[in-house]
Design a protein around this motif. Sequence first.
Motif, PDB file in Angstrom:
ATOM      1  N   ALA A  54      24.571   0.399 -17.513  1.00 29.09           N
ATOM      2  CA  ALA A  54      23.586  -0.549 -18.038  1.00 29.09           C
ATOM      3  C   ALA A  54      24.125  -1.329 -19.229  1.00 29.09           C
ATOM      4  O   ALA A  54      23.854  -2.522 -19.369  1.00 29.09           O
ATOM      5  CB  ALA A  54      22.303   0.179 -18.440  1.00 29.09           C
ATOM      6  N   LEU A 121      14.963  -1.069 -16.048  1.00 33.15           N
ATOM      7  CA  LEU A 121      16.299  -0.489 -16.147  1.00 33.15           C
ATOM      8  C   LEU A 121      16.918  -0.312 -14.763  1.00 33.15           C
ATOM      9  O   LEU A 121      18.101  -0.595 -14.569  1.00 33.15           O
ATOM     10  CB  LEU A 121      16.236   0.855 -16.882  1.00 33.15           C
ATOM     11  CG  LEU A 121      17.567   1.554 -17.128  1.00 33.15           C
ATOM     12  CD1 LEU A 121      18.538   0.658 -17.882  1.00 33.15           C
ATOM     13  CD2 LEU A 121      17.333   2.858 -17.885  1.00 33.15           C
ATOM     14  N   ILE A 125      20.939  -1.505 -12.832  1.00 37.34           N
ATOM     15  CA  ILE A 125      21.960  -0.550 -12.421  1.00 37.34           C
ATOM     16  C   ILE A 125      21.931  -0.340 -10.910  1.00 37.34           C
ATOM     17  O   ILE A 125      20.984  -0.725 -10.240  1.00 37.34           O
ATOM     18  CB  ILE A 125      21.774   0.802 -13.143  1.00 37.34           C
ATOM     19  CG1 ILE A 125      20.394   1.394 -12.837  1.00 37.34           C
ATOM     20  CG2 ILE A 125      21.975   0.650 -14.651  1.00 37.34           C
ATOM     21  CD1 ILE A 125      20.175   2.780 -13.346  1.00 37.34           C
TER      22      ILE A 125
END
Length: 144
Positions: A54, A121, A125
Motif C-alpha cells: 500500500a 485500502l 492492494i
Amino acid sequence: MEELLTLKDLLVEGDVQRALLIVEELTEMSRNDIIKTIRSYAVILLLHLIKQQAENRTTRSWEVSIRNSVREIQRENKRRKAGGYYFTAEELLEILAEAYLNAIDEATLEVEEGRYEPEELEKLINREEIINRALTLILPGESN
C-alpha cells in the motif's frame, strides 16, 4: 488433562473404540491450537506485506516482523518427532485467507496513519498477490 485420564481408563478397560474417539478429539484440539497460533502470526505477516504494498516502501522493522512471523509459522507447522508438516500448502493458503480480514483491519490503523477504511485500502492492494507472497515465504525450502 481430564481427557488423558479418561483415555487411560478406557485403554485399561480394553474399550479401544471409545479410546480412539478420545484420541481423535485430542488430535482435533491440538490441530485447532496450531491453527490459532499460525493464524495469529499470519495476521502480523500479512499486515506488514499489506503495508509494504500500500505504501510502496518498507522499513527494517517491517522486514524483521515479516521474518519473525515466517519463522514462527514454520516452527509451529513442523512436526517435531514424526517429521514433516501439519498443514499442506493448500491448508496454509486457507489459514492465510482467513487471517487476511484481520490483517486488513489492522492495516487500516497503520497505513498512512489510518487514512483508509478497509474497503478503500483493499482497492489499493492486490489481495491474491499478498496472500501468495506470504505463502511463498512460509513454504519450506523457499528463500526468506
